[in-house]
Design a protein around this motif. Structure first.
Motif, PDB file in Angstrom:
ATOM      1  N   LYS A 139       1.219  21.388 -26.910  1.00 15.07           N
ATOM      2  CA  LYS A 139       0.624  22.524 -26.195  1.00 15.07           C
ATOM      3  C   LYS A 139       1.390  22.825 -24.903  1.00 15.07           C
ATOM      4  N   SER A 140       1.820  21.784 -24.221  1.00 11.37           N
ATOM      5  CA  SER A 140       2.638  21.942 -23.009  1.00 11.37           C
ATOM      6  C   SER A 140       3.507  20.710 -22.854  1.00 11.37           C
ATOM      7  N   ALA A 141       4.584  20.869 -22.092  1.00 11.40           N
ATOM      8  CA  ALA A 141       5.508  19.755 -21.847  1.00 11.40           C
ATOM      9  C   ALA A 141       5.787  19.642 -20.356  1.00 11.40           C
ATOM     10  N   THR A 142       5.816  18.398 -19.897  1.00  9.15           N
ATOM     11  CA  THR A 142       6.198  18.111 -18.516  1.00  9.15           C
ATOM     12  C   THR A 142       7.405  17.191 -18.538  1.00  9.15           C
ATOM     13  N   PHE A 143       8.394  17.525 -17.716  1.00 10.51           N
ATOM     14  CA  PHE A 143       9.625  16.739 -17.658  1.00 10.51           C
ATOM     15  C   PHE A 143       9.773  16.133 -16.267  1.00 10.51           C
ATOM     16  N   PHE A 144       9.956  14.825 -16.209  1.00 13.81           N
ATOM     17  CA  PHE A 144      10.247  14.133 -14.954  1.00 13.81           C
ATOM     18  C   PHE A 144      11.745  13.824 -14.916  1.00 13.81           C
ATOM     19  N   THR A 145      12.462  14.381 -13.969  1.00 13.05           N
ATOM     20  CA  THR A 145      13.898  14.120 -13.745  1.00 13.05           C
ATOM     21  C   THR A 145      14.669  14.046 -15.061  1.00 13.05           C
ATOM     22  N   ALA A 146      14.571  15.080 -15.867  1.00 13.65           N
ATOM     23  CA  ALA A 146      15.162  15.093 -17.210  1.00 13.65           C
ATOM     24  C   ALA A 146      16.290  16.117 -17.294  1.00 13.65           C
ATOM     25  N   LEU A 147      17.460  15.671 -17.699  1.00 12.95           N
ATOM     26  CA  LEU A 147      18.611  16.543 -17.875  1.00 12.95           C
ATOM     27  C   LEU A 147      18.663  17.102 -19.297  1.00 12.95           C
ATOM     28  N   THR A 148      19.019  18.362 -19.415  1.00 12.58           N
ATOM     29  CA  THR A 148      19.289  18.955 -20.727  1.00 12.58           C
ATOM     30  C   THR A 148      20.642  19.658 -20.757  1.00 12.58           C
ATOM     31  N   ASP A 149      21.215  19.917 -19.586  1.00 10.88           N
ATOM     32  CA  ASP A 149      22.549  20.522 -19.491  1.00 10.88           C
ATOM     33  C   ASP A 149      23.449  19.543 -18.751  1.00 10.88           C
ATOM     34  N   PHE A 150      24.471  19.038 -19.439  1.00 10.98           N
ATOM     35  CA  PHE A 150      25.358  18.037 -18.866  1.00 10.98           C
ATOM     36  C   PHE A 150      26.729  18.613 -18.528  1.00 10.98           C
ATOM     37  N   SER A 151      26.779  19.916 -18.271  1.00  9.11           N
ATOM     38  CA  SER A 151      28.083  20.541 -18.005  1.00  9.11           C
ATOM     39  C   SER A 151      28.706  20.027 -16.713  1.00  9.11           C
ATOM     40  N   ASP A 152      27.885  19.657 -15.738  1.00 16.08           N
ATOM     41  CA  ASP A 152      28.378  19.026 -14.515  1.00 16.08           C
ATOM     42  C   ASP A 152      27.960  17.563 -14.570  1.00 16.08           C
ATOM     43  N   GLN A 153      28.925  16.672 -14.707  1.00 19.80           N
ATOM     44  CA  GLN A 153      28.607  15.257 -14.891  1.00 19.80           C
ATOM     45  C   GLN A 153      28.331  14.526 -13.591  1.00 19.80           C
ATOM     46  N   LEU A 168      25.860   9.455 -25.572  1.00 16.60           N
ATOM     47  CA  LEU A 168      27.083   9.506 -24.776  1.00 16.60           C
ATOM     48  C   LEU A 168      28.017  10.624 -25.231  1.00 16.60           C
ATOM     49  N   ARG A 169      28.287  10.668 -26.546  1.00 16.44           N
ATOM     50  CA  ARG A 169      29.260  11.634 -27.056  1.00 16.44           C
ATOM     51  C   ARG A 169      28.655  13.034 -27.196  1.00 16.44           C
ATOM     52  N   GLY A 170      27.519  13.126 -27.903  1.00 14.35           N
ATOM     53  CA  GLY A 170      26.974  14.435 -28.237  1.00 14.35           C
ATOM     54  C   GLY A 170      26.334  15.159 -27.070  1.00 14.35           C
ATOM     55  N   LEU A 171      25.581  14.431 -26.242  1.00 16.90           N
ATOM     56  CA  LEU A 171      24.868  15.084 -25.144  1.00 16.90           C
ATOM     57  C   LEU A 171      25.677  15.061 -23.856  1.00 16.90           C
ATOM     58  N   CYS A 172      26.078  13.856 -23.384  1.00 15.19           N
ATOM     59  CA  CYS A 172      26.746  13.756 -22.082  1.00 15.19           C
ATOM     60  C   CYS A 172      28.145  14.358 -22.089  1.00 15.19           C
ATOM     61  N   GLN A 173      28.969  13.974 -23.063  1.00 11.57           N
ATOM     62  CA  GLN A 173      30.363  14.430 -23.054  1.00 11.57           C
ATOM     63  C   GLN A 173      30.529  15.844 -23.601  1.00 11.57           C
ATOM     64  N   ARG A 174      29.950  16.115 -24.762  1.00 12.71           N
ATOM     65  CA  ARG A 174      30.185  17.420 -25.406  1.00 12.71           C
ATOM     66  C   ARG A 174      29.097  18.445 -25.081  1.00 12.71           C
ATOM     67  N   ASN A 175      28.024  18.008 -24.438  1.00  9.40           N
ATOM     68  CA  ASN A 175      26.975  18.930 -23.983  1.00  9.40           C
ATOM     69  C   ASN A 175      26.460  19.813 -25.121  1.00  9.40           C
TER      70      ASN A 175
END
Length: 600
Positions: free
Chosen positions: A353-367, A448-455
């Motif tokens: 129904k709703s989502a709350t995010f605590f200090t959560a990254l979804t865009d890793f373009s700036d590492q 590491l590869r899919g989210l952090c490096q290749r975003n």
């Protein structure tokens, strides 16, 4: 009154006893170090190519702009010579004191002798001059790739911090004074502490930050009342006991990060988010993740999602006899919650129904500060370690995070613990910080590869369960909380990811302080404030400039938002009053599994 002969005899006996202890400790030290498993070289420092690139950039700078290089060198020579002459002039006057200028403030140099004693002041000032020259020299290199230059600056700073005079007995007045006061006993105790830490961590050099004997999970930390009502190989699901007669119809399911244990949210009654949420009239469920061993090598994000997130949601809906839940994800668990929401949209599932995010990254373009650790040599070293062990041992992640704040989390504690022989403080937060978890090999490679490096999630190309997932698919009402000084999930990066999400109803809160203290910030303390601004179309800097500052915790603001999405009041639900009976009391059994025991 004791005679001089008697005093000398007592001192000799004490010395001989200490020497015997040192000899025994040396044997234990060698035995502990021999148990250490070697880690890939790439995890202990950068490849030689980085230094070669730095040397090449410096040579190019010398050829193309020799005046700037010479200017930097002359400034360094001038400061060094001036510093030496001032010290000599003061001594020539027959005065055993330091020059009048005490130098810049630095927490490492709090002892008054660093400012008043000529020897210690000279050492301190020359160290600071050297450190400044290294920083400026790297900053002035124009011929390097920005990422490589950032890595070089990071590793140079690590070397500079490591060679601080406070880290050596001969140039640390605190340690020397303590050794004299205790007739060397502090040094022997320090060696005992060093050996004990090596033995406890299979030969790895991990400084103990807290007195582990002062805490017991379930006894004096993580004591909120509840029951484990479901268990599988990935997690235990805890249902917390109500403290109100009625609760909101829609339950809350909280997914903590599996890098650390969930009880950061229930350290003690005064700062427990878990207790506070329950006291506001919510049925709260919290996932406690398994601390994996090498048998979990092939466990990936698929298992965390299917056997963790989706299974927890299914059980909670059955227990509460509802069709929908409100979900909360913290750090990596918040990142994964966003993947789950994208997947559920693809499947047409409206359970959340709703989502709350605590200090959560979804865009890793700036590492950000993790740039040094996300380049190919380090990533390859991580994969080599995983292929060797089946897991990423917890100490590698702990060491990585600690080196981002090395003076506070490595050298400072090491000085007190090993050089001065002090017992670590009985500090619950630091105890939790040292109670880390291993990470399954496959999962961490995906992250590491899919989210952090290749975003790939932000790019809309991340594949799971035969679906291509995108951050734009996240379309449920959401609130994201970032923190102002977070060095793990930088606020501007969190904000950028929220902007990409497809929700029509989304809110962003910026709390003061960092990754932990900014989240574990109860209303009773009125310590850290927070910023609010409804306009998420702005750049982060403009959002913050136009935000309203509010004193105290953001928890009440979040609860007001959550209340509107939690339905009517119903009679409180008690753990066990459903087909899912109690398996054991909270905090459960998985939380007690120590990473160091898994890695033996």
């Amino acid at each position: 009154m004791a005679t001089n002969t008697e005093v000398a005899g007592e001192n000799r006996e004490r010395l001989e006893a200490n020497l015997a202890r040192v000899e025994e400790l040396q044997q234990r030290l060698l035995a502990a170090i021999s148990r250490r498993k070697p880690t890939p070289q790439a995890l202990n420092g950068p490849e030689n190519e980085l230094y070669a690139k730095a040397a090449q950039a410096y040579w190019q700078e010398w050829l193309q702009n020799p005046a700037k290089v010479l200017e930097n060198q002359v400034q360094y020579w001038g400061k060094t010579l001036t510093h030496f002459v001032e010290a000599q002039q003061t001594l020539a006057k027959g005065q055993l004191k330091a020059p009048d200028d005490p130098g810049p403030k630095d927490n490492r140099f709090k002892n008054p002798l660093w400012d008043s004693h000529p020897y210690f002041n000279f050492v301190k000032q020359q160290y600071l001059i050297n450190a400044e020259a290294i920083r400026e020299g790297i900053a002035d290199l124009d011929g390097m790739d920005p990422k490589e230059k950032r890595r070089l600056a990071y590793f140079a700073q690590q070397i500079t911090d490591m060679f601080a005079p406070t880290n050596f007995l001969a140039t640390n007045p605190d340690a020397l004074m303590k050794a004299v006061e205790t007739e060397g006993e502090s040094l022997v105790r320090g060696l005992e502490n060093l050996v004990a830490d090596l033995e406890a961590n299979n030969g790895e050099m991990l400084v103990r930050l807290a007195d582990e004997s002062a805490f017991s999970v379930g006894e004096n930390i993580a004591t909120a009342q509840g029951e484990v009502i479901y268990r599988n190989r990935m997690m235990e699901l805890i249902q917390y006991s109500p403290t109100t007669d009625q609760v909101h119809e829609t339950p809350v399911v909280l997914f903590p990060p599996w890098i650390n244990k969930f009880y950061i949210l229930d350290l003690k009654p005064q700062n427990s988010l878990i207790r506070w949420v329950v006291d506001q009239g919510y049925t709260l469920f919290v996932v406690s993740w398994i601390n994996p061993d090498a048998t979990y090598a092939d466990i990936g994000l698929e298992e965390y999602i299917e056997e963790g997130y989706l299974k927890a949601m299914e059980v909670v809906k059955d227990v509460c006899e509802t069709d929908r839940i409100n979900a909360v994800g913290y750090c990596i668990a918040g990142t994964t919650l966003s993947l789950v929401l994208s997947l559920l949209k693809k499947r047409g599932d409206k359970s959340v129904k709703s989502a709350t995010f605590f200090t959560a990254l979804t865009d890793f373009s700036d590492q950000g500060e993790f740039t040094p650790f996300l380049q190919e040599d380090f990533a390859a070293g991580i994969e080599q370690e995983i292929d060797q062990e089946g897991i990423l041992p917890s100490f590698i992640m702990a060491r990585t995070f600690s080196y981002l704040r090395s003076n506070d989390l490595i050298y400072g504690p090491a000085i007190r613990h090993y050089m001065m022989g002090e017992t670590p403080p009985a500090f619950d937060l630091l105890y939790w910080n040292g109670d880390g978890a291993n990470l399954p090999g496959k999962m961490f490679k995906q992250y590491l590869r899919g989210l952090c490096q290749r975003n790939e999630f932000a790019e809309g190309t991340f594949s799971l369960f035969g679906e291509t997932l995108s951050v734009k698919d996240v379309d449920v009402p959401l609130m994201s909380i970032a923190t102002e000084t977070d060095h793990i999930a930088a606020a501007r990066d969190v904000y950028r990811g929220v902007q990409m999400m497809g929700s029509k109803s989304k809110a962003f809160v910026l709390g003061e302080s960092g990754h932990i203290a900014g989240i574990v910030n109860p209303p009773s303390r009125v310590k850290y404030g927070h910023y609010l601004n409804d306009d998420l179309s702005l750049s982060f800097d403009d959002w913050k400039a136009g935000a309203d500052k509010h004193e105290g915790s953001w928890w009440p603001h979040w609860e007001g938002w959550l209340r509107k999405r939690s339905g009517k009041k119903v009679p409180a639900r008690t753990p066990g009053d459903s087909p899912y009976k109690s398996l054991c009391p909270a905090p459960g059994t998985y939380v007690a599994i120590k990473a160091r025991d898994q890695n033996r």
